[in-house]
Design a protein around this motif. Structure first.
Motif, PDB file in Angstrom:
ATOM      1  N   THR A 190      44.478  38.103  35.419  1.00 24.37           N
ATOM      2  CA  THR A 190      45.282  37.597  36.524  1.00 24.37           C
ATOM      3  C   THR A 190      44.413  37.698  37.777  1.00 24.37           C
ATOM      4  O   THR A 190      43.422  38.456  37.801  1.00 24.37           O
ATOM      5  N   PRO A 191      44.759  36.971  38.831  1.00 24.83           N
ATOM      6  CA  PRO A 191      43.990  37.110  40.073  1.00 24.83           C
ATOM      7  C   PRO A 191      43.949  38.558  40.574  1.00 24.83           C
ATOM      8  O   PRO A 191      42.905  39.027  41.022  1.00 24.83           O
ATOM      9  N   GLU A 192      45.061  39.272  40.460  1.00 24.55           N
ATOM     10  CA  GLU A 192      45.090  40.662  40.929  1.00 24.55           C
ATOM     11  C   GLU A 192      44.188  41.565  40.083  1.00 24.55           C
ATOM     12  O   GLU A 192      43.478  42.418  40.615  1.00 24.55           O
ATOM     13  N   GLN A 193      44.172  41.358  38.773  1.00 25.67           N
ATOM     14  CA  GLN A 193      43.271  42.139  37.904  1.00 25.67           C
ATOM     15  C   GLN A 193      41.815  41.856  38.257  1.00 25.67           C
ATOM     16  O   GLN A 193      40.996  42.777  38.332  1.00 25.67           O
ATOM     17  N   ALA A 194      41.494  40.589  38.485  1.00 26.13           N
ATOM     18  CA  ALA A 194      40.125  40.219  38.854  1.00 26.13           C
ATOM     19  C   ALA A 194      39.741  40.860  40.184  1.00 26.13           C
ATOM     20  O   ALA A 194      38.625  41.361  40.339  1.00 26.13           O
ATOM     21  N   LEU A 195      40.668  40.843  41.124  1.00 27.31           N
ATOM     22  CA  LEU A 195      40.400  41.448  42.430  1.00 27.31           C
ATOM     23  C   LEU A 195      40.057  42.930  42.275  1.00 27.31           C
ATOM     24  O   LEU A 195      39.052  43.399  42.816  1.00 27.31           O
ATOM     25  N   ARG A 196      40.883  43.645  41.564  1.00 33.42           N
ATOM     26  CA  ARG A 196      40.641  45.091  41.393  1.00 33.42           C
ATOM     27  C   ARG A 196      39.277  45.343  40.735  1.00 33.42           C
ATOM     28  O   ARG A 196      38.531  46.223  41.153  1.00 33.42           O
ATOM     29  N   ARG A 197      38.945  44.562  39.701  1.00 33.48           N
ATOM     30  CA  ARG A 197      37.651  44.698  39.030  1.00 33.48           C
ATOM     31  C   ARG A 197      36.508  44.406  39.997  1.00 33.48           C
ATOM     32  O   ARG A 197      35.541  45.163  40.104  1.00 33.48           O
ATOM     33  N   GLU A 198      36.621  43.297  40.712  1.00 32.71           N
ATOM     34  CA  GLU A 198      35.554  42.899  41.634  1.00 32.71           C
ATOM     35  C   GLU A 198      35.374  43.912  42.766  1.00 32.71           C
ATOM     36  O   GLU A 198      34.247  44.197  43.165  1.00 32.71           O
ATOM     37  N   LEU A 199      36.462  44.436  43.314  1.00 32.72           N
ATOM     38  CA  LEU A 199      36.336  45.421  44.395  1.00 32.72           C
ATOM     39  C   LEU A 199      35.614  46.668  43.906  1.00 32.72           C
ATOM     40  O   LEU A 199      34.772  47.217  44.621  1.00 32.72           O
ATOM     41  N   THR A 200      35.901  47.098  42.685  1.00 29.78           N
ATOM     42  CA  THR A 200      35.195  48.259  42.133  1.00 29.78           C
ATOM     43  C   THR A 200      33.727  47.934  41.906  1.00 29.78           C
ATOM     44  O   THR A 200      32.843  48.706  42.292  1.00 29.78           O
ATOM     45  N   GLU A 201      33.444  46.754  41.322  1.00 34.04           N
ATOM     46  CA  GLU A 201      32.054  46.369  41.047  1.00 34.04           C
ATOM     47  C   GLU A 201      31.230  46.193  42.315  1.00 34.04           C
ATOM     48  O   GLU A 201      30.072  46.589  42.373  1.00 34.04           O
ATOM     49  N   GLU A 202      31.804  45.561  43.332  1.00 34.67           N
ATOM     50  CA  GLU A 202      31.046  45.218  44.537  1.00 34.67           C
ATOM     51  C   GLU A 202      31.058  46.283  45.617  1.00 34.67           C
ATOM     52  O   GLU A 202      30.102  46.401  46.373  1.00 34.67           O
ATOM     53  N   THR A 203      32.176  47.036  45.728  1.00 36.51           N
ATOM     54  CA  THR A 203      32.302  47.957  46.858  1.00 36.51           C
ATOM     55  C   THR A 203      32.530  49.410  46.462  1.00 36.51           C
ATOM     56  O   THR A 203      32.552  50.275  47.321  1.00 36.51           O
ATOM     57  N   GLY A 204      32.754  49.670  45.176  1.00 33.82           N
ATOM     58  CA  GLY A 204      32.935  51.038  44.710  1.00 33.82           C
ATOM     59  C   GLY A 204      34.313  51.622  44.959  1.00 33.82           C
ATOM     60  O   GLY A 204      34.518  52.815  44.727  1.00 33.82           O
ATOM     61  N   ILE A 205      35.269  50.823  45.427  1.00 28.64           N
ATOM     62  CA  ILE A 205      36.607  51.365  45.681  1.00 28.64           C
ATOM     63  C   ILE A 205      37.560  51.009  44.538  1.00 28.64           C
ATOM     64  O   ILE A 205      37.328  50.069  43.788  1.00 28.64           O
ATOM     65  N   VAL A 206      38.617  51.793  44.447  1.00 29.48           N
ATOM     66  CA  VAL A 206      39.711  51.500  43.521  1.00 29.48           C
ATOM     67  C   VAL A 206      40.931  51.191  44.388  1.00 29.48           C
ATOM     68  O   VAL A 206      41.467  52.081  45.056  1.00 29.48           O
ATOM     69  N   ALA A 207      41.308  49.921  44.408  1.00 27.66           N
ATOM     70  CA  ALA A 207      42.441  49.487  45.229  1.00 27.66           C
ATOM     71  C   ALA A 207      43.747  49.872  44.554  1.00 27.66           C
ATOM     72  O   ALA A 207      43.887  49.751  43.341  1.00 27.66           O
ATOM     73  N   HIS A 208      44.697  50.343  45.353  1.00 21.25           N
ATOM     74  CA  HIS A 208      46.014  50.710  44.826  1.00 21.25           C
ATOM     75  C   HIS A 208      46.983  49.547  44.995  1.00 21.25           C
ATOM     76  O   HIS A 208      47.246  48.832  44.057  1.00 21.25           O
ATOM     77  N   HIS A 209      47.482  49.380  46.168  1.00 20.46           N
ATOM     78  CA  HIS A 209      48.439  48.307  46.421  1.00 20.46           C
ATOM     79  C   HIS A 209      47.715  47.170  47.114  1.00 20.46           C
ATOM     80  O   HIS A 209      47.042  47.386  48.117  1.00 20.46           O
ATOM     81  N   VAL A 210      47.848  45.976  46.572  1.00 22.55           N
ATOM     82  CA  VAL A 210      47.281  44.793  47.214  1.00 22.55           C
ATOM     83  C   VAL A 210      48.412  43.794  47.422  1.00 22.55           C
ATOM     84  O   VAL A 210      49.387  43.779  46.667  1.00 22.55           O
ATOM     85  N   GLN A 211      48.268  42.991  48.455  1.00 18.15           N
ATOM     86  CA  GLN A 211      49.310  42.020  48.802  1.00 18.15           C
ATOM     87  C   GLN A 211      48.684  40.638  48.892  1.00 18.15           C
ATOM     88  O   GLN A 211      47.709  40.444  49.622  1.00 18.15           O
ATOM     89  N   LEU A 212      49.235  39.696  48.155  1.00 19.44           N
ATOM     90  CA  LEU A 212      48.753  38.320  48.224  1.00 19.44           C
ATOM     91  C   LEU A 212      49.069  37.755  49.602  1.00 19.44           C
ATOM     92  O   LEU A 212      50.217  37.772  50.041  1.00 19.44           O
TER      93      LEU A 212
END
Length: 134
Positions: free
Chosen positions: A45-67
């Protein structure tokens, strides 16, 4: 024509600053600043991809995200659908895990001309939102 679906994270801290990175010299739209993110893989899903990409690119683990917005942009050689998410709650301190330059910018000081053209509308929205909040 190639069509890409991209998940994009707008990482905003409590000082209303946005985390941005510079695109690699060997990438499409090289040298521009960008919000972290990347291609949505098959089965994600777009949200799953976002969480993966943020970890890969910035080293963070996002909790709550808002479209925030879904925008489509046509380049001469491709069409991109951008899924913009706001991330204000995460673990870790964002940095350029791929060695890319980074910076924090006040939301109201974002400048569309520093980003790929496809980001112009979301930057306009973010700057307007910041202006209202002041």
């Amino acid at each position: 024509m190639k069509h890409l679906n991209i998940a994009v994270g707008i990482i905003r801290n409590s000082q209303q600053e946005i985390f941005i990175t510079r695109r690699a010299v060997d990438s499409h739209m090289a040298g521009f600043w960008e919000f972290p993110g990347g291609k949505i893989e098959l089965g994600e899903t777009p949200e799953q991809a976002l969480r993966r990409e943020l970890t890969e690119e910035t080293g963070i683990v996002a909790h709550h995200v808002q479209l925030l917005e879904i925008l489509e942009h046509r380049f001469s050689d491709r069409v991109v659908t951008l899924h913009f998410y706001l991330a204000e709650d995460w673990d870790g301190e964002p940095y350029g895990r791929e060695g890319q330059p980074i910076r924090w910018v006040k939301q109201i000081d974002l400048r569309a001309e520093e980003f790929p053209e496809a980001n112009a509308r979301i930057i306009e929205l973010l700057v307007a939102q910041a202006g209202v909040a002041q």
